[in-house]
Design a protein around this motif. Structure first.
Motif, PDB file in Angstrom:
ATOM      1  N   CYS A 132      29.268 -24.008   8.822  1.00  0.00           N
ATOM      2  CA  CYS A 132      28.147 -22.962   8.579  1.00  0.00           C
ATOM      3  C   CYS A 132      27.253 -23.468   7.376  1.00  0.00           C
ATOM      4  CB  CYS A 132      28.838 -21.736   8.574  1.00  0.00           C
ATOM      5  SG  CYS A 132      29.919 -20.960   9.559  1.00  0.00           S
ATOM      6  N   GLY A 133      26.254 -22.611   7.291  1.00  0.00           N
ATOM      7  CA  GLY A 133      25.250 -23.097   6.213  1.00  0.00           C
ATOM      8  C   GLY A 133      25.218 -22.119   4.890  1.00  0.00           C
ATOM      9  N   ASP A 134      24.688 -22.407   3.789  1.00  0.00           N
ATOM     10  CA  ASP A 134      24.759 -21.731   2.719  1.00  0.00           C
ATOM     11  C   ASP A 134      23.714 -20.659   2.446  1.00  0.00           C
ATOM     12  OD1 ASP A 134      26.957 -22.987   1.821  1.00  0.00           O
ATOM     13  OD2 ASP A 134      25.656 -24.693   0.873  1.00  0.00           O
ATOM     14  N   VAL A 135      22.538 -20.698   3.589  1.00  0.00           N
ATOM     15  CA  VAL A 135      21.353 -19.886   3.504  1.00  0.00           C
ATOM     16  C   VAL A 135      21.149 -19.350   4.614  1.00  0.00           C
ATOM     17  CG1 VAL A 135      18.726 -19.958   2.966  1.00  0.00           C
ATOM     18  CG2 VAL A 135      20.543 -21.631   1.734  1.00  0.00           C
ATOM     19  N   ALA A 136      20.756 -18.123   4.664  1.00  0.00           N
ATOM     20  CA  ALA A 136      20.580 -17.388   5.613  1.00  0.00           C
ATOM     21  C   ALA A 136      19.392 -16.319   5.796  1.00  0.00           C
ATOM     22  CB  ALA A 136      21.802 -16.304   5.973  1.00  0.00           C
ATOM     23  N   TYR A 137      18.767 -16.156   7.025  1.00  0.00           N
ATOM     24  CA  TYR A 137      17.655 -15.494   6.959  1.00  0.00           C
ATOM     25  C   TYR A 137      17.738 -14.251   8.145  1.00  0.00           C
ATOM     26  CZ  TYR A 137      15.166 -18.997   4.304  1.00  0.00           C
ATOM     27  OH  TYR A 137      14.911 -19.914   3.219  1.00  0.00           O
ATOM     28  N   GLU A 138      17.131 -13.128   7.834  1.00  0.00           N
ATOM     29  CA  GLU A 138      16.929 -12.282   8.986  1.00  0.00           C
ATOM     30  C   GLU A 138      16.134 -12.794   9.872  1.00  0.00           C
ATOM     31  OE1 GLU A 138      14.864  -8.845   7.775  1.00  0.00           O
ATOM     32  OE2 GLU A 138      16.145  -8.500   5.846  1.00  0.00           O
ATOM     33  N   TRP A 139      16.665 -12.429  11.220  1.00  0.00           N
ATOM     34  CA  TRP A 139      15.998 -13.129  12.456  1.00  0.00           C
ATOM     35  C   TRP A 139      15.260 -11.974  13.216  1.00  0.00           C
ATOM     36  CZ3 TRP A 139      18.997 -17.247  15.700  1.00  0.00           C
ATOM     37  CH2 TRP A 139      18.310 -18.266  15.851  1.00  0.00           C
ATOM     38  N   TRP A 161      15.742 -19.038  29.257  1.00  0.00           N
ATOM     39  CA  TRP A 161      15.484 -17.870  27.946  1.00  0.00           C
ATOM     40  C   TRP A 161      15.409 -18.775  26.841  1.00  0.00           C
ATOM     41  CZ3 TRP A 161      20.120 -16.457  24.781  1.00  0.00           C
ATOM     42  CH2 TRP A 161      19.793 -15.663  23.873  1.00  0.00           C
ATOM     43  N   THR A 162      14.349 -18.574  25.979  1.00  0.00           N
ATOM     44  CA  THR A 162      14.286 -19.345  24.588  1.00  0.00           C
ATOM     45  C   THR A 162      15.061 -18.376  23.696  1.00  0.00           C
ATOM     46  OG1 THR A 162      12.256 -20.207  25.314  1.00  0.00           O
ATOM     47  CG2 THR A 162      12.733 -20.447  23.003  1.00  0.00           C
ATOM     48  N   ALA A 163      16.333 -18.883  23.296  1.00  0.00           N
ATOM     49  CA  ALA A 163      17.026 -18.214  22.322  1.00  0.00           C
ATOM     50  C   ALA A 163      16.669 -18.536  20.875  1.00  0.00           C
ATOM     51  CB  ALA A 163      18.509 -18.842  22.460  1.00  0.00           C
ATOM     52  N   ALA A 164      16.033 -19.835  20.637  1.00  0.00           N
ATOM     53  CA  ALA A 164      15.550 -20.252  19.434  1.00  0.00           C
ATOM     54  C   ALA A 164      14.291 -20.962  19.462  1.00  0.00           C
ATOM     55  CB  ALA A 164      16.806 -20.712  18.589  1.00  0.00           C
ATOM     56  N   ASP A 165      13.360 -20.866  18.781  1.00  0.00           N
ATOM     57  CA  ASP A 165      12.323 -22.083  18.575  1.00  0.00           C
ATOM     58  C   ASP A 165      11.770 -22.257  17.224  1.00  0.00           C
ATOM     59  OD1 ASP A 165      10.525 -23.849  18.951  1.00  0.00           O
ATOM     60  OD2 ASP A 165       9.241 -22.900  20.445  1.00  0.00           O
ATOM     61  N   LEU A 166      12.430 -22.884  16.388  1.00  0.00           N
ATOM     62  CA  LEU A 166      12.267 -23.041  15.054  1.00  0.00           C
ATOM     63  C   LEU A 166      11.227 -24.172  14.755  1.00  0.00           C
ATOM     64  CD1 LEU A 166      15.733 -22.545  14.025  1.00  0.00           C
ATOM     65  CD2 LEU A 166      14.167 -21.067  13.724  1.00  0.00           C
ATOM     66  N   PRO A 167      10.163 -23.964  14.296  1.00  0.00           N
ATOM     67  CA  PRO A 167       9.116 -25.241  14.032  1.00  0.00           C
ATOM     68  C   PRO A 167       9.642 -26.346  13.153  1.00  0.00           C
ATOM     69  CG  PRO A 167       8.216 -22.925  13.473  1.00  0.00           C
ATOM     70  CD  PRO A 167       9.646 -22.746  13.648  1.00  0.00           C
ATOM     71  N   ASP A 168      10.553 -26.129  12.450  1.00  0.00           N
ATOM     72  CA  ASP A 168      11.219 -27.005  11.549  1.00  0.00           C
ATOM     73  C   ASP A 168      12.697 -26.653  11.010  1.00  0.00           C
ATOM     74  OD1 ASP A 168      11.219 -26.113   8.543  1.00  0.00           O
ATOM     75  OD2 ASP A 168       8.914 -25.769   9.412  1.00  0.00           O
ATOM     76  N   ALA A 169      13.442 -27.506  10.884  1.00  0.00           N
ATOM     77  CA  ALA A 169      14.942 -27.382  10.647  1.00  0.00           C
ATOM     78  C   ALA A 169      14.917 -26.183   9.347  1.00  0.00           C
ATOM     79  CB  ALA A 169      15.750 -28.395  10.238  1.00  0.00           C
ATOM     80  N   GLY A 170      14.253 -26.493   8.321  1.00  0.00           N
ATOM     81  CA  GLY A 170      14.386 -25.475   7.232  1.00  0.00           C
ATOM     82  C   GLY A 170      15.916 -25.745   6.583  1.00  0.00           C
ATOM     83  N   ASP A 171      16.104 -24.907   5.178  1.00  0.00           N
ATOM     84  CA  ASP A 171      17.279 -25.065   4.641  1.00  0.00           C
ATOM     85  C   ASP A 171      18.283 -24.348   5.311  1.00  0.00           C
ATOM     86  OD1 ASP A 171      15.908 -22.397   4.213  1.00  0.00           O
ATOM     87  OD2 ASP A 171      16.261 -22.585   1.860  1.00  0.00           O
ATOM     88  N   ALA A 172      17.947 -23.474   6.252  1.00  0.00           N
ATOM     89  CA  ALA A 172      19.167 -22.746   7.011  1.00  0.00           C
ATOM     90  C   ALA A 172      19.876 -23.620   7.685  1.00  0.00           C
ATOM     91  CB  ALA A 172      18.428 -21.476   7.757  1.00  0.00           C
ATOM     92  N   LEU A 173      19.208 -24.671   8.160  1.00  0.00           N
ATOM     93  CA  LEU A 173      19.871 -25.751   9.036  1.00  0.00           C
ATOM     94  C   LEU A 173      20.251 -26.957   8.323  1.00  0.00           C
ATOM     95  CD1 LEU A 173      18.108 -25.482  12.329  1.00  0.00           C
ATOM     96  CD2 LEU A 173      19.955 -24.195  11.708  1.00  0.00           C
ATOM     97  N   ALA A 174      20.270 -26.964   6.991  1.00  0.00           N
ATOM     98  CA  ALA A 174      20.665 -28.211   6.041  1.00  0.00           C
ATOM     99  C   ALA A 174      21.590 -28.979   6.632  1.00  0.00           C
ATOM    100  CB  ALA A 174      20.338 -27.953   4.727  1.00  0.00           C
ATOM    101  N   HIS A 175      22.935 -28.055   6.675  1.00  0.00           N
ATOM    102  CA  HIS A 175      24.185 -28.438   6.959  1.00  0.00           C
ATOM    103  C   HIS A 175      24.326 -29.133   8.399  1.00  0.00           C
ATOM    104  CE1 HIS A 175      23.927 -24.819   9.122  1.00  0.00           C
ATOM    105  NE2 HIS A 175      25.031 -25.189   9.762  1.00  0.00           N
ATOM    106  N   THR A 176      23.224 -29.228   9.155  1.00  0.00           N
ATOM    107  CA  THR A 176      23.311 -29.691  10.553  1.00  0.00           C
ATOM    108  C   THR A 176      22.941 -31.296  10.648  1.00  0.00           C
ATOM    109  OG1 THR A 176      21.275 -28.997  11.295  1.00  0.00           O
ATOM    110  CG2 THR A 176      23.174 -27.530  11.510  1.00  0.00           C
TER     111      THR A 176
END
Ligand SMILES: [Zn+2]
Ligand SMILES: [Zn+2]
Length: 313
Positions: A132-139, A161-176
């Protein structure tokens, strides 16, 4: 105030337990000075109250497991250790894999698998890995226009169904380790019954993974349905990584840790067998007022595979 809540929790006051849980989620260190009292009063549940527990608290719990006087509490004690995330806890959990503690014959999984409940695991090479990541955002779910293509679920024929569409990974996905755009398109309906995998590419490509295994009971009767015309949009950063909710409006969260409704279910990547990294969760009630349950999104960047699974009470 916290001491009062602990004493009420010890007397089975659910509201007090919920308040403590919220404190542990927003600011885990606030409970750290009270962990010894919690152990004294046998408050072992919810185990997430022990996030960030110190060495002496962890040592007490390890000693209690080794002592074996309360084998019935073993499940909760292992969860406490998993949530502490402390190196001493990890050391003991590894030791118990080969030298099981008293009471472990009643467990459904080995001691080290408890780590997954707290979002970490030990990789095959023996290194510890956070899922899991260290950073989280409201969605926030916002109205969206359907994708122009006509990709449909090969099982129930509903539009994907588009469950997610993130323009860039960002810090919430750093661990991935993901870089680029991440879109996850899957079946809103079939993902309620089984973990669905999606092949993803850093340009936002997202296609049904042909290896998905269709359970017999899916899509035999129901015709196609439209998935919700809502897309999660990233909102403000949350105070801590532990504030996702599978029960309350606004609980949908990108990054951080999931709130599981059932046991933790980090899928194994079908490309390589390793557990996938957790990406975020979408609360059913955020789609419509009658919605329930939660969708959990996962990713294994090295294999270019994402997954969505679902839990309800
Ligand atoms: Zn479907
Ligand atoms: Zn993989």
């Amino acid at each position: 105030m916290i001491e009062d809540l602990i004493r009420k929790t010890a007397a089975d006051d659910d509201d007090a337990a919920e308040e403590l849980t919220a404190i542990a989620a927003a600011d885990p260190q606030r409970l750290a000075p009270h962990h010894h009292l919690m152990l004294d009063l046998d408050v072992l549940w919810p185990a997430a109250l022990y996030r960030g527990a110190g060495a002496d608290v962890v040592a007490r719990v390890v000693e209690r497991v080794d002592g074996g006087q309360t084998p019935d509490a073993l499940n909760h004690l292992l969860l406490v250790l998993a949530h502490s995330g402390h190196p001493l806890a990890e050391q003991a959990m590894r030791r118990w894999e080969t030298a099981p503690p008293p009471g472990s014959d009643a467990l459904h999984v080995g001691p080290l698998r408890y780590a997954e409940e707290a979002g970490w695991t030990v990789a095959p090479d023996g290194t510890r890995r956070s899922l899991c990541g260290d950073v989280a955002y409201e969605w926030h779910l916002r109205p969206s226009t359907p994708e122009p293509d006509d990709a449909a679920c090969p099982w129930c024929t509903s539009p994907l169904w588009t469950a997610a569409d993130l323009p860039d990974a960002g810090d919430a996905l750093a661990h991935t380790g993901w870089a680029g755009r991440l879109a996850v398109r899957t079946c809103h309906f079939c993902s309620c019954y089984t973990t669905l995998f999606t092949a993803v590419t850093p340009d936002g490509g997202s296609t049904w993974w042909p290896g998905n295994v269709r359970p017999d009971y899916i899509g035999r009767d129901a015709g196609p349905e439209d998935p919700p015309a809502l897309l999660p949009v990233v909102g403000p950063r949350r105070q801590s990584p532990f504030q996702a909710s599978a029960w309350h409006d606004g609980g949908s969260t990108l990054g951080g840790h999931p709130e599981w409704i059932q046991d933790a279910d980090h899928p194994a990547c079908p490309g390589c067998g390793l557990l996938m990294d957790y990406v975020g969760q979408l609360y059913g009630g955020d789609f419509d007022e009658y919605g329930e349950g939660a969708y959990y999104l996962h990713l294994h960047a090295p294999c270019g595979l994402a997954a969505v699974n679902y839990q309800q009470s």
